[in-house]
Enzyme design. Structure first.
Site, mmCIF file in Angstrom:
data_model
loop_
_atom_site.group_PDB
_atom_site.id
_atom_site.type_symbol
_atom_site.label_atom_id
_atom_site.label_comp_id
_atom_site.label_asym_id
_atom_site.label_seq_id
_atom_site.Cartn_x
_atom_site.Cartn_y
_atom_site.Cartn_z
ATOM 1 N N GLU A 163 40.448 3.461 40.098
ATOM 2 C CA GLU A 163 41.509 3.261 39.108
ATOM 3 C C GLU A 163 41.069 2.291 38.013
ATOM 4 O O GLU A 163 41.436 2.449 36.844
ATOM 5 C CB GLU A 163 42.768 2.742 39.798
ATOM 6 C CG GLU A 163 43.413 3.726 40.755
ATOM 7 C CD GLU A 163 42.782 3.726 42.139
ATOM 8 O OE1 GLU A 163 43.252 4.478 43.005
ATOM 9 O OE2 GLU A 163 41.806 2.957 42.347
ATOM 10 N N PRO A 198 27.359 5.664 50.459
ATOM 11 C CA PRO A 198 28.686 5.534 51.069
ATOM 12 C C PRO A 198 29.704 4.960 50.087
ATOM 13 O O PRO A 198 29.365 4.160 49.204
ATOM 14 C CB PRO A 198 28.449 4.566 52.241
ATOM 15 C CG PRO A 198 26.966 4.626 52.492
ATOM 16 C CD PRO A 198 26.351 4.863 51.161
ATOM 17 N N ARG A 199 30.952 5.364 50.259
ATOM 18 C CA ARG A 199 32.025 4.917 49.373
ATOM 19 C C ARG A 199 32.298 3.431 49.507
ATOM 20 O O ARG A 199 32.523 2.740 48.518
ATOM 21 C CB ARG A 199 33.302 5.722 49.696
ATOM 22 C CG ARG A 199 34.565 5.257 48.997
ATOM 23 C CD ARG A 199 34.548 5.560 47.536
ATOM 24 N NE ARG A 199 35.803 5.240 46.888
ATOM 25 C CZ ARG A 199 35.973 5.229 45.571
ATOM 26 N NH1 ARG A 199 34.958 5.529 44.773
ATOM 27 N NH2 ARG A 199 37.138 4.936 45.038
ATOM 28 N N GLY A 207 28.283 -0.093 41.608
ATOM 29 C CA GLY A 207 28.283 0.076 40.159
ATOM 30 C C GLY A 207 27.106 0.835 39.593
ATOM 31 O O GLY A 207 26.892 0.829 38.381
ATOM 32 N N GLU A 208 26.318 1.505 40.444
ATOM 33 C CA GLU A 208 25.134 2.193 39.949
ATOM 34 C C GLU A 208 25.237 3.720 40.036
ATOM 35 O O GLU A 208 24.232 4.416 39.929
ATOM 36 C CB GLU A 208 23.890 1.735 40.720
ATOM 37 C CG GLU A 208 23.468 0.306 40.404
ATOM 38 C CD GLU A 208 22.075 -0.021 40.927
ATOM 39 O OE1 GLU A 208 21.333 -0.723 40.203
ATOM 40 O OE2 GLU A 208 21.723 0.425 42.042
ATOM 41 N N ASN A 256 35.728 11.387 42.845
ATOM 42 C CA ASN A 256 35.662 11.745 41.438
ATOM 43 C C ASN A 256 34.393 12.532 41.102
ATOM 44 O O ASN A 256 33.297 11.982 41.078
ATOM 45 C CB ASN A 256 35.735 10.465 40.597
ATOM 46 C CG ASN A 256 35.636 10.747 39.116
ATOM 47 O OD1 ASN A 256 35.870 11.854 38.669
ATOM 48 N ND2 ASN A 256 35.284 9.717 38.345
ATOM 49 N N LEU A 257 34.545 13.829 40.833
ATOM 50 C CA LEU A 257 33.417 14.669 40.441
ATOM 51 C C LEU A 257 33.143 14.606 38.946
ATOM 52 O O LEU A 257 32.103 15.095 38.480
ATOM 53 C CB LEU A 257 33.668 16.119 40.851
ATOM 54 C CG LEU A 257 34.759 16.898 40.106
ATOM 55 C CD1 LEU A 257 34.464 18.393 40.177
ATOM 56 C CD2 LEU A 257 36.135 16.624 40.652
ATOM 57 N N ILE A 258 34.055 14.027 38.174
ATOM 58 C CA ILE A 258 33.963 14.051 36.716
ATOM 59 C C ILE A 258 32.755 13.262 36.227
ATOM 60 O O ILE A 258 32.041 13.689 35.314
ATOM 61 C CB ILE A 258 35.264 13.511 36.092
ATOM 62 C CG1 ILE A 258 36.431 14.443 36.454
ATOM 63 C CG2 ILE A 258 35.133 13.358 34.593
ATOM 64 C CD1 ILE A 258 37.793 13.871 36.141
ATOM 65 N N GLU A 259 32.493 12.103 36.839
ATOM 66 C CA GLU A 259 31.371 11.272 36.419
ATOM 67 C C GLU A 259 30.042 11.990 36.637
ATOM 68 O O GLU A 259 29.132 11.907 35.810
ATOM 69 C CB GLU A 259 31.397 9.945 37.182
ATOM 70 C CG GLU A 259 30.430 8.904 36.643
ATOM 71 C CD GLU A 259 30.574 7.564 37.337
ATOM 72 O OE1 GLU A 259 30.384 6.535 36.673
ATOM 73 O OE2 GLU A 259 30.864 7.547 38.552
#
Length: 453
Positions: free
Chosen positions: A75, A288-289, A333-334, A358-361
């Site tokens: 978010e 991993p998330r 952040g990478e 999120n697949l958009i990135e």
């Protein structure tokens, strides 16, 4: 769409709200025990504890800011273009989070604005009447924007009662979540009706909010399409990809994986390597998330008998990967670097029923995507990506740990480099064509019958 001040519309359900408050007070000690438990791995969880109760804010306190609540990492990143747009207008921002990683992400993205005092970061207090009241009286924001799915009853109802316009922006609502809300009857529906407005990502989301009796809903698109990739990380990724390709290897990034998915992925990957389908075996980058699971996943890779190295062991961009089966992406952040270095992305959260990530990135980096069956958190984005040709779906009984279908999908994709190149172009086209949500949100908010002056 206008700010509705009808006291019956979105009125606080008093009986259920009293029960909710009682439960919060009873469970409050458990919330602090949970923080202390997490502090075993990161003591930062114990920082800013008073803020979680609506107190302890350092001075000076800026009042009259635009308040944006971004619960966690995704978010916060999604809010970036909206925050930057308001900063460009000369507005000050109150940025709140619920998670440590969300706060860390905000600090990283907006370090300069935070240092200059244009952005103030604090935790959103726990949803108790007295903590929320003190928070609102301390900061007195002029506009509140909650990101995506956040709807804390005490905050939402109190903002309505004091006339503070609070909007749910980049809003999404899955079928499962809508069913859960409906179980509470009028009390559940009243919560979303109490927002001054809901700016939804898709028609799917808008229809679900309308099914709850919300009338002031507008479709504006998904802010995640407007989030810029860090070009420094993109360049690092491209250099890494060149090194990998120089060794005639391809790389798959298993991105933002969740608990239980790594076992399936590693089993499929080991099967792929043993299939001898490739003259030179491809490389897996497993990210991993949640950072607290890095060590756990490292142990799983060891148990699978695969040779690996942690990203944190390289002082700079990983380069020498010869002899490795897996790179463990144990960094924060990478993701733009990982995506830009990869030839294919396997999207975590979609193999098991977590709703997808999120697949958009990944598409913005021009990387084709493999999706599992569970993408209800990104329903429209997943459908559009598949229709465009940027993504493909993997079907199979992954819930039972079956990895053969995944192995075959990975093998088929990696062996067809012509199709990968086509999907890469389609991914970039898809990400560009869906941009513009930031401007549509600003226009929608500017049209409201309240003043930001």
């Amino acid at each position: 769409m206008s700010l509705n001040t009808n006291s019956e519309y979105g009125a606080r359900p008093r009986f259920w709200f009293a029960v909710y408050q009682l439960l919060w007070h009873l469970l409050l000690p458990l919330a602090f025990i949970r923080l202390a438990w997490r502090a075993r791995h990161a003591f930062s969880y114990m920082h800013h504890i008073p803020e979680r109760l609506g107190f302890g804010y350092s001075k000076p306190v800026t009042q009259g800011s635009i308040w944006i609540h971004a619960v966690s990492v995704g978010e916060t990143r999604a809010a970036q273009p909206l925050i930057e747009a308001y900063l460009a207008r000369g507005e000050s921002i109150l940025l709140t989070h619920m998670t440590l990683n969300g706060r860390r992400t905000g600090k990283q993205l907006f370090a300069q604005a935070i240092a200059s005092g244009k952005i103030r970061q604090v935790y959103l207090p726990y949803d108790l009447c007295w903590s929320v009241e003190h928070f609102l009286k301390t900061f007195k924001p002029k506009l509140g924007l909650f990101m995506e799915t956040e709807a804390w009853p005490t905050v939402v109802f109190r903002c309505k009662e004091i006339g503070l316009p609070l909007f749910l922006v980049n809003a999404r609502l899955s079928e499962r979540s809508a069913r859960r809300v409906n179980r509470f009857g009028k009390a559940g529906c009243a919560l979303f009706q109490a927002f001054a407005g809901i700016l939804a990502q898709t028609e799917f989301d808008a229809q679900r909010y309308r099914s709850l009796g919300v009338t002031n809903v507008q479709i504006v698109g998904n802010l995640k399409f407007d989030v810029p990739l860090d070009q420094h990380l993109v360049e690092q990724g491209k250099h890494w990809q060149q090194d990998i390709h120089a060794g005639n290897r391809l790389m798959v990034c298993a991105a933002s994986t969740r608990d239980g998915e790594e076992v399936i992925i590693l089993k499929a990957w080991k099967g792929l390597l043993l299939s001898n389908a490739f003259a030179i075996a491809p490389l897996l980058c497993l990210v991993p998330r949640h950072p607290e699971r890095f060590t756990e996943v490292a142990d799983q890779i060891n148990a699978a008998g695969l040779k690996f190295r942690r990203r944190s062991e390289w002082p700079d961009t990983p380069k020498e990967c010869a002899g490795l089966d897996v790179v463990l992406g144990d960094s924060m952040g990478e993701m733009p670097m990982y995506y830009s270095a990869s030839d294919l992305v396997l999207m975590g959260g979609s193999l098991l029923p977590f709703g997808g990530q999120n697949l958009i990135e990944a598409c913005a980096a021009g990387c084709p995507v493999l999706l599992g069956e569970h993408t209800y958190n990104f329903q429209q984005a997943a459908l559009d990506a598949i229709e465009t040709g940027a993504a493909k779906r993997v079907f199979g009984d992954l819930l039972l740990g079956e990895s053969v279908a995944l192995m075959e999908a990975l093998k088929e994709s990696l062996l067809n480099t012509t199709e990968l190149a086509r999907m890469s172009g389609d991914a970039k086209t898809y990400s560009v064509e869906h941009q513009g949500a930031t401007n549509r949100i600003l226009v929608a908010l500017d049209q409201q019958n309240f003043s930001l002056n």
